[in-house]
Design a protein around this motif. Structure first.
Motif: not given
Length: 177
Positions: A46-47, A63, A119-120, A152
């Motif tokens: 995650d950022t 993103n 996701y991510g 991820r």
């Protein structure tokens, strides 16, 4: 080997194991040695966590936000690229760009299912060919940028020019001030 912040990077073509299958397929069909990949700790995908750990400014990342737009019975999924330091204007600029009555963030389970990515790690490389890719003007004007690799556990390094040149990409103002 190159570094960006503290992230070690190598040509993505040399490390297909660090790419989700759709990303690997896209890069096989559109080879470009400027696309670099680096393995990361998946817990830091995650950022905010990624940027702190790898000493990268959030504005040096793009993103990929998947939006679902609706007009009547027509549903459109689109990828929107904004810098990690910016916010996206889904209900204003994005909705208008997609000629929709309503627009919202696409449901996570749908995004994972239709992209084949985690996701991510969702990235514009390897998305379904019929999806529009809306690239914010600030992203297109940027130099090196970190984006997802479809998983991820890795990130890609590309440029704003590269992202703006992806098939289906349009450079538009979609970030909120």
């Amino acid at each position: 080997m190159t570094t960006f912040g503290t992230l070690a990077l190598a040509p993505a073509s040399a490390h297909p194991e660090l790419l989700a299958p759709p990303v690997r397929d896209f890069l096989a069909a559109h080879p470009d040695e400027r696309v670099l990949v680096g393995a990361i700790d998946a817990e830091l995908a995650d950022t905010a966590a990624f940027c702190v750990h790898y000493a990268i400014d959030p504005s040096a990342g793009a993103n990929c936000v998947v939006v679902e737009a609706k007009r009547g019975e027509v549903r459109t999924l689109a990828a929107c690229l904004i810098r990690g330091s910016d916010r996206i204007d889904v209900n204003g600029a994005v909705r208008r760009m997609l000629d929709a009555r309503r627009a919202s963030f696409a449901p996570l389970d749908l995004v994972i299912e239709v992209t084949g990515m985690e996701y991510g790690g969702v990235t514009p490389l390897g998305l379904p060919a019929d999806w529009p890719i809306l690239v914010d003007e600030a992203v297109a004007a940027s130099g090196p940028l970190i984006v997802g690799a479809g998983i991820r556990g890795a990130k890609l390094l590309v440029t704003g020019e590269y992202l703006a040149g992806l098939p289906g990409a349009r450079v538009v103002p979609i970030a909120q001030g």
